[in-house]
Design an enzyme around this catalytic site. Structure first.
Site: not given
Ligand code: BV8
Ligand code: ZN
Length: 260
Positions: A63, A97-98, A130, A141, A162, A202
């Protein structure tokens, strides 16, 4: 193309459903394209609660890599055309969806070029099925917050924690095997059922429940118009399926001058 322009131009209510292909011309890797693999891992392998459970460092590294890559990308003419349409037509809804945030950036840019009378940017904001690369959720939490910081995935200790309970944060996205937010799903299904035209741009239409939204439009008496460089499982139910790149087709299809 004329038929499609007429269908979209005369529709009262339009649902636009987008996938990774709308961001391809901005340099964002698609999921199934040759550039979808990361370190030989398929997205379906890494975008799962199991992968995060077994190796949060690897998943955060992925990510982090996507945040950096996408952070350097700009919306393209397809994003801009969609933003102009949703700002100008309050009965045009965008469902994406992006998780790359490029629709949102395009909307800010379009809105900055002179407000469309009576049209609030919030009203035109995309329904994100998403989640977003630039938001986190706490595994302790459940606190959610926006976060564009680079990710330090050197070790589990360096991973994002967090600010409230110090538990491990996770990307605020929907992983495979996880349910979508019920309100978001309901709103997108309602938009699909109410639409005269569902413009699908797309997407390989393989991931559900997103891929079933155009079916809802068809079952409710509306028509499906597809824009994709290749045929998809939706091509057979589409009234029209246009082959080509979204950034070249959408400005013309939506009657927006390129670069406006
Ligand atoms: C759930 C966020 C239930 C994370 C993503 C029914 C049938 C079969 C399977 C299922 C089913 N129902 C549920 C499933 C399982 C699963 C699923 O669909 N699996 C697939 C793989 C078969 N679905 C789920 O797990 C969903 N959850 O069902 O929960 C549940 C209920 C109760 C309790 C518990 C559980 C959750 C799915 C969401 C997963 N998260 N993303 C992240 O991004 O890190 S999905 C992710 O992959 C994207 O968001 C997107 O949805 C998908 C990728 O698809 P596309 O965007 O279409 O991209 P792709 O590369 O595939 O295609 C690009 C297309 O563009 C191509 O067609 C190409 O030709 C075209 N193109 C390329 N360049 C251009 C272009 N077109 C135009 N112009 C160009 N320039
Ligand atoms: Zn917390």
């Amino acid at each position: 193309m004329d038929q499609a322009r007429k269908l979209v131009g005369t529709a009262r209510r339009i649902l636009i459903l987008t996938g990774a292909g709308v961001s391809a011309e901005s340099g964002v890797p698609t999921f199934r394209g040759s550039d979808g693999l990361w370190r030989k891992h398929r997205p379906e392998q890494l975008a799962t609660p199991q992968a995060f459970q077994s190796d949060p460092r690897l998943v955060w590294e992925w990510y982090g890599w996507r945040r950096e890559l996408v952070g350097a990308c700009r919306p393209n003419a397809a994003h801009a055309a969609i933003a102009s349409l949703t700002l100008a037509n309050e009965d045009a809804r965008l469902v994406t969806q992006n998780v790359d945030g490029l629709h949102e950036l395009a909307l800010e840019e379009a809105a900055a070029q002179g407000p469309s009378p009576g049209m609030s940017i919030d009203r035109a904001a995309p329904i994100r099925l998403h989640g977003s690369l630039f938001r986190t959720r706490c595994t302790g939490c459940n606190d959610r917050t926006s976060d564009r910081h680079p990710v330090d995935a050197q070790s589990e200790n360096s991973l994002p924690k967090c600010r409230k309970c110090a538990a491990l944060l996770r990307p605020d996205v929907v992983w495979f095997g996880e349910a979508l937010d019920p309100d978001i799903l309901r709103n997108s299904m309602q938009a699909a059922e109410r639409a005269d035209v569902c413009l699908v741009v797309g997407t390989s239409a393989l991931v559900h429940p997103a891929a079933s939204l155009p079916l809802l439009t068809k079952q409710s008496g509306g028509v499906v118009v597809e824009v994709n460089t290749e045929p998809t499982p939706l091509t057979e139910i589409a009234a029209l399926s246009i082959r080509g790149q979204a950034g070249q087709i959408l400005p013309d299809l939506l009657g927006v001058e390129p670069g406006r």
